[in-house]
Design a protein around this motif. Structure first.
Motif: not given
Length: 584
Positions: A218-230, A192-205
């Protein structure tokens, strides 16, 4: 990292076909004992060989319901033994398997092989003789290659109807045997490898967020985050599954001193509860479940489908490695340098640095000190007290430091590639107060010396997670005053299981008590501790336990989800033949 290509071609590529050829199991051997048949089915989970065990046509019907996603376990070390599961002995494939056995990739691509060898119980071991047993034993009997909520629900329903032990397996990173079990059916979330970057808005964040499927490492998440400057908070190990027991148990790592534990980052969970209901859990929706999943341990409140966490702008980073030897150095000189390091840790971690270190009877290794949003010069200044103590005591050392333009580059350059833990382990959270005076730090050093001088090792992950998260969670409150999480280990012997039982017993009866003397009302990190920990409810969960247990009963009222030392597990016990039974 070497890829076990020959092994995969012989074994793993055969699994889909084998999934359709389900045969009845007459009995299972665990160690040298045969299972009982006709056990008290009101007290115990149904076990292979029992009259209640599903018939082949029932397994085949489940496989059809799952669209072919049912996998019958074939131990990957079958190639190392004679007449095992219809797979011929293959000396070449066995030698290759042995050469990559400690690589995570050997195990997480399978639906059954755990990374903590103690819990495989030598059921089918590549290092034993070809004529030695190769049985399913303590591996799961079947696994469901899950990809949808319907897969989760169908598996839960099947396990409930047939009274079968159910476990949740992500990558197999697990020091407690939660992702395996004799006679069990596993929900395997690794694909279950789905990863997406979201603009998140809630009462707490409000801000950037990453949504991760239950199988993202972990390595997969860091690669995707890095590709989005995150960047996102993740573990030290590259292959740990972020949405699994790592985050659900708290989750420390290189970014913890800067942003907090992984559980502190959670925005929402998508969960299939023990009753088969799909729910979202956020700080404002099913908030009790959100609280429990964010630090209360994995695989017991529900089966996580996805996780959404805070994502932060990428930063430069520095990291440093340090090693010095005890050989040829007086005990007082070595202890003086070790004390200088320990005394410096509050200042180091307060500055946003996380440190991973190991003490043995021959050496000390810091690998690495991770400093997000810091230059190498700034990190150097924080480590100078330790380096100066080494020089003053005439101790030679190896040291390297490097700055990088991004966190991911620093992580890849300065972090070692982590293999599976070939060790028996225990743990304790060491509070900051233990380095606040000469007498307390002396007692801490004496305890660690006792461990390493008696055949053990001590490692530490030093972080500052004192800042409370914006939204309360169920992380043990002791984390908020912790200086480092100590892990005590004895070596794992691949040829002598009884030696490993003795090694684990040594941790329980000799080593951890030394640390308990220093922290009598203390705690341990529930993901890295002694699986035989007495009073685990207090040590792992603290004052949160009773509330966690009530939430467990609410969302899993029939107790389908079980894992050793997990919330609610005290009403179950593992029998000598491996079956899971109620204690009363």
């Amino acid at each position: 990292m070497k890829t076990p290509s020959l092994i995969l071609s012989i074994l793993l590529l055969r699994l889909p076909a084998l999934a359709y050829n389900v045969s009845h199991v007459s009995h299972v051997t665990l160690g040298n004992s045969k299972q009982r048949v006709g056990a008290n089915q009101t007290r115990c989970r149904c076990f292979p060989g029992d009259d209640c065990w599903p018939r082949p046509e029932e397994w085949n019907e489940l496989n059809r319901t799952l669209g072919g996603g049912l996998i019958k376990t074939i131990p990957i070390a079958s190639v190392c033994h004679y007449n095992s599961f219809g797979i011929p002995y293959n000396a070449e494939a066995c030698a290759e398997l042995r050469s990559v056995w400690d690589y995570p990739g050997t195990h997480y691509v399978t639906s059954s092989s755990p990374m903590a060898p103690l819990f495989a119980n030598m059921s089918c071991d590549p290092f034993t003789a070809p004529e030695a047993q190769c049985v399913i034993g303590s591996y799961v009997q079947y696994a469901v290659n899950a990809s949808t909520a319907d897969c989760f629900k169908a598996t839960l329903d099947f396990a409930q109807r047939h009274n079968i032990r159910l476990v949740v397996r992500n990558t197999g990173h697990d020091y407690f045997g939660k992702s395996t079990g004799a006679g069990a059916l596993a929900i395997w979330t690794h694909h279950m490898k789905g990863i997406s970057i979201r603009d998140y808005e809630s009462p707490t964040y409000t801000g950037k967020a990453m949504k991760l499927g239950a199988g993202v490492m972990n390595s997969e998440a860091q690669e995707v985050a890095h590709s989005h400057g995150l960047i996102v908070v993740g573990g030290d190990c590259q292959s740990v599954g972020l949405a699994g027991g790592y985050t659900q148990g708290g989750g420390h790592g290189p970014l913890a001193s800067t942003f907090g534990l992984s559980a502190d980052q959670v925005l929402e969970w998508e969960v299939i509860t023990g009753t088969g209901e799909y729910v979202k859990a956020t700080p404002t929706e099913n908030e009790d479940l959100y609280w429990a999943l964010s630090g209360g341990g994995g695989g017991t409140f529900g089966i996580v489908f996805s996780l959404s966490v805070k994502a932060y702008p990428d930063v430069k980073a520095a990291a440093a490695n340090l090693t010095f030897s005890r050989l040829g150095v007086s005990s007082s000189a070595f202890d003086s340098a070790l004390q200088a390091f320990l005394i410096s840790l509050p200042n180091v971690t307060d500055s946003g640095v996380s440190c991973i270190w190991v003490l043995t009877d021959t050496s000390f290794t810091l690998s690495p000190a991770s400093a997000p949003n810091m230059s190498s010069e700034e990190l150097q200044a924080l480590l100078n007290p330790t380096l100066e103590s080494l020089s003053e005591n005439g101790i030679l050392y190896n040291y390297s430091i490097q700055g990088s333009p991004s966190y991911l580059e620093s992580y890849k350059t300065m972090h070692p590639i982590y293999n599976i833990t070939e060790a028996n382990i225990g743990g304790r959270l060491i509070p900051r107060s233990l380095v606040s005076s000469n007498s307390s730090i002396r007692s801490l050093i004496d305890a660690m010396k006792f461990i390493v001088e008696n055949g053990g090792e001590v490692s530490g992950v030093a972080v500052n997670v004192t800042r409370l998260p914006d939204v309360p969670n169920s992380v043990h409150p002791a984390w908020r005053s912790t200086l480092f999480s100590a892990v005590v280990a004895t070596p794992y012997d691949p040829l002598d299981f009884e030696a490993n039982v003795a090694g684990q017993g040594k941790i329980t009866t000799m080593f951890i008590p030394k640390l308990v003397e220093l922290t009598p009302d203390g705690a341990a990190y529930l993901n890295e501790a002694d699986p035989n920990q007495p009073d685990f409810q207090q040590v792992f969960y603290g004052p949160n336990y009773e509330r966690l247990l009530a939430i467990k009963h609410k969302y899993d009222p029939k107790g389908l989800l079980y894992g050793p030392t997990s919330v609610g597990s005290e009403v179950w016990q593992i029998e000598p033949d491996g079956r899971l039974c109620h204690t009363s």
